[in-house]
Design a protein around this motif. Structure first.
Motif, PDB file in Angstrom:
ATOM      1  N   SER A  56      52.614  57.305  47.030  1.00 54.03           N
ATOM      2  CA  SER A  56      51.140  57.064  46.814  1.00 54.03           C
ATOM      3  C   SER A  56      50.826  55.900  46.066  1.00 54.03           C
ATOM      4  N   GLU A  57      49.403  55.381  45.990  1.00 51.88           N
ATOM      5  CA  GLU A  57      49.095  54.440  44.935  1.00 51.88           C
ATOM      6  C   GLU A  57      49.139  54.953  43.595  1.00 51.88           C
ATOM      7  N   LYS A  58      48.698  56.222  43.694  1.00 59.29           N
ATOM      8  CA  LYS A  58      48.644  57.061  42.532  1.00 59.29           C
ATOM      9  C   LYS A  58      50.009  57.220  41.843  1.00 59.29           C
ATOM     10  N   LEU A  61      51.294  53.868  40.050  1.00 58.66           N
ATOM     11  CA  LEU A  61      50.563  53.693  38.940  1.00 58.66           C
ATOM     12  C   LEU A  61      51.221  54.819  38.184  1.00 58.66           C
ATOM     13  N   GLU A  62      51.474  55.983  38.291  1.00 55.73           N
ATOM     14  CA  GLU A  62      51.822  56.743  37.170  1.00 55.73           C
ATOM     15  C   GLU A  62      53.546  56.295  36.914  1.00 55.73           C
ATOM     16  N   ALA A  63      54.322  56.028  37.754  1.00 58.65           N
ATOM     17  CA  ALA A  63      55.589  55.436  37.435  1.00 58.65           C
ATOM     18  C   ALA A  63      55.439  54.401  36.368  1.00 58.65           C
ATOM     19  N   GLU A  64      54.602  53.489  36.938  1.00 56.67           N
ATOM     20  CA  GLU A  64      54.587  52.307  35.806  1.00 56.67           C
ATOM     21  C   GLU A  64      53.973  52.536  34.437  1.00 56.67           C
ATOM     22  N   ILE A  69      55.781  53.648  28.667  1.00 58.70           N
ATOM     23  CA  ILE A  69      55.932  54.303  27.695  1.00 58.70           C
ATOM     24  C   ILE A  69      57.402  54.382  27.301  1.00 58.70           C
ATOM     25  N   LEU A  70      58.198  54.407  28.052  1.00 60.31           N
ATOM     26  CA  LEU A  70      59.750  54.672  27.751  1.00 60.31           C
ATOM     27  C   LEU A  70      60.090  53.355  27.103  1.00 60.31           C
ATOM     28  N   ILE A  71      59.701  52.293  27.596  1.00 58.29           N
ATOM     29  CA  ILE A  71      60.090  50.984  26.990  1.00 58.29           C
ATOM     30  C   ILE A  71      59.536  50.691  25.714  1.00 58.29           C
TER      31      ILE A  71
END
Length: 96
Positions: A56-58, A61-64, A69-71
């Protein structure tokens, strides 16, 4: 046909700086492409960003946000380039 690429490449054993275990040997890719300066072997944590190919779009966005945060915390993203969540993880990692 030879295809030239702007990315550098390395094998998994050199990337990790140690012998591979049986599972890694069985599943290792022939070559790993990367962009930008890197120290070898990798001196930091590594995480795969994986998920639905039809997110989903959500979810995208959450994956991004998770990838950012990881980067920010110097984690290297190492996963496949499947459609969906995986692609968001890679594109975000390359951007940041």
């Amino acid at each position: 046909m030879v295809v030239e690429t702007k990315y550098l490449s390395i094998d998994l054993k050199s990337l990790l700086g140690r012998p591979l275990n049986n599972i890694e040997k069985k599943n290792e890719p022939d070559v790993i492409y990367y962009k930008g300066p890197m120290k070898f072997p990798l001196p930091c944590a590594r995480v795969s960003i994986i998920g639905s190919r039809h997110a989903s779009e959500k979810g995208l966005l959450e994956a991004e946000e998770i990838t950012k945060i990881l980067i920010k915390n110097k984690v290297v993203i190492v996963s496949g380039l499947a459609k969906g969540i995986d692609t968001v993880g890679h594109k975000t990692a390359m951007k940041y």
